[in-house]
Write a protein that holds these residues in place. Structure first.
Motif, PDB file in Angstrom:
ATOM      1  N   UNK A   1      25.194  75.147 -20.657  1.00 20.47           N
ATOM      2  CA  UNK A   1      26.141  74.557 -19.799  1.00 20.47           C
ATOM      3  C   UNK A   1      25.279  73.320 -18.807  1.00 20.47           C
ATOM      4  N   UNK A   2      24.076  73.982 -18.185  1.00 21.53           N
ATOM      5  CA  UNK A   2      23.499  72.978 -17.332  1.00 21.53           C
ATOM      6  C   UNK A   2      22.761  71.751 -18.425  1.00 21.53           C
ATOM      7  N   UNK A   3      22.048  72.302 -19.370  1.00 15.63           N
ATOM      8  CA  UNK A   3      21.576  71.314 -20.112  1.00 15.63           C
ATOM      9  C   UNK A   3      22.600  70.241 -20.703  1.00 15.63           C
ATOM     10  N   UNK A   4      23.769  70.826 -21.083  1.00 14.93           N
ATOM     11  CA  UNK A   4      24.757  69.595 -21.356  1.00 14.93           C
ATOM     12  C   UNK A   4      25.555  69.165 -20.425  1.00 14.93           C
ATOM     13  N   UNK A   5      25.117  69.217 -19.285  1.00 14.45           N
ATOM     14  CA  UNK A   5      25.874  68.721 -17.996  1.00 14.45           C
ATOM     15  C   UNK A   5      27.440  68.785 -18.117  1.00 14.45           C
TER      16      UNK A   5
ATOM     17  N   UNK B   1      25.662  85.577 -21.220  1.00 12.68           N
ATOM     18  CA  UNK B   1      26.011  84.714 -20.145  1.00 12.68           C
ATOM     19  C   UNK B   1      24.938  83.969 -19.641  1.00 12.68           C
ATOM     20  N   UNK B   2      23.783  84.451 -19.377  1.00 10.10           N
ATOM     21  CA  UNK B   2      22.504  83.471 -19.017  1.00 10.10           C
ATOM     22  C   UNK B   2      22.207  82.420 -20.048  1.00 10.10           C
ATOM     23  N   UNK B   3      22.513  82.710 -21.157  1.00  9.94           N
ATOM     24  CA  UNK B   3      22.106  81.537 -22.193  1.00  9.94           C
ATOM     25  C   UNK B   3      23.341  80.499 -22.151  1.00  9.94           C
ATOM     26  N   UNK B   4      24.544  81.079 -22.017  1.00 11.08           N
ATOM     27  CA  UNK B   4      25.793  80.129 -21.809  1.00 11.08           C
ATOM     28  C   UNK B   4      25.318  79.111 -20.567  1.00 11.08           C
TER      29      UNK B   4
END
Length: 285
Positions: free
Chosen positions: A78-82, A71-74
């Motif tokens: 999600x933040x990186x891909x906006x 979940x942390x990686x996801x």
């Protein structure tokens, strides 16, 4: 496209690639590179840097090599891909991390109290749908608003099928492209949340093989859940009607959706009243 259930590994890979390729590096403030970019969007190493993971990890994810991100990686991806909220939920669903309050179970039908509520909302047009867009209950006003609705066999009463394949409904929406785009984005979110629902996957296959617009828009992998909005209807009897809609989720049945229409202006209110004023029957089957 699968004809059965969701291949979550392949879809997760394709979704990550599609969202990486749509981003503009300059708008994200990333330094310019001397060599020309061969593909649109961010490079994999740029996503990896923004998300705090290795480039090899991003490569393996996009190649569908069976990784199970935490979940942390996801959240970092999600933040990186906006990603928008609906897209983030879709990413978590594909990776098998359930959202709080979402069970993922398949709704068996409408609770009697909900079906009665749909009728009690008259004179506002209302209907109750499940995650597949199957129509479980409706009131007379909604039936009159949807041309030819009551002539459709009960087993075929699916809101997306009506919009795509029912001849009397094809011209109902002034902006049919946007209505389809929104509906397909909702359906894609449901598809990821119910990866083992063969009936839902069968519907998607049916729509994609029978309607070119559905196939085209489905391939864009848009994901969003809009709880309210406005539609302009071109009713064959009442003429132009503009409605505002609200989608409500019952707390005890979060897989169901209660859709309610309201006239958006006085002219539409008069037209709705004229169209629906004579009915007193209620349908809940």
């Amino acid at each position: 496209m699968t004809t059965r259930t969701v291949d979550t590994t392949r879809e997760l890979a394709a979704f990550l690639r599609s969202r990486r390729e749509r981003l503009d590096p300059e708008r994200l403030g990333l330094p310019a590179h001397r060599r020309a970019r061969r593909t649109p969007g961010l490079r994999r190493e740029e996503v990896a840097e923004l998300a705090g993971v290795s480039t090899d990890y991003v490569v393996r994810l996009e190649q569908g090599r069976g990784l199970r991100p935490s979940a942390e990686v996801l959240a970092a991806l999600a933040r990186a891909l906006r990603l928008a909220p609906g897209e983030r939920d879709y990413l978590f669903d594909l990776a098998g991390h359930r959202r709080p309050g979402i069970t993922g179970g398949v709704a068996a039908g409408a609770a009697p109290s909900l079906a009665r509520l749909v009728g009690d909302l008259s004179p506002l047009p209302a209907m109750l749908l499940d995650h597949r867009y199957d129509i479980l209950a409706w009131n007379p006003e909604m039936a009159r608003l949807l041309p030819g609705f009551e002539a459709v066999p009960p087993a075929r009463r699916n809101a997306m099928r009506l919009c795509l394949l029912h001849p009397e409904m094809r011209g109902l929406y002034a902006d049919r492209e946007q209505v389809l785009r929104d509906g397909i984005a909702h359906l894609r979110a449901a598809w990821a949340a119910h990866p083992h629902d063969r009936e839902l996957s069968g519907l998607i296959t049916e729509f994609a093989t029978q309607d070119e617009d559905f196939a085209r828009l489905w391939a864009e992998r848009e994901v969003s859940v809009n709880g309210r909005g406005r539609k302009v209807l071109r009713h064959p009897v009442a003429g132009a009607i503009t409605v505002d809609f609200e989608v409500l989720l019952p707390l005890q049945d979060p897989e169901l959706r209660l859709l309610v229409y309201r006239a958006a202006d006085e002219e539409s209110r008069v037209s709705l009243h004229r169209l629906c004023g004579g009915g007193d029957r209620r349908r809940e089957d």
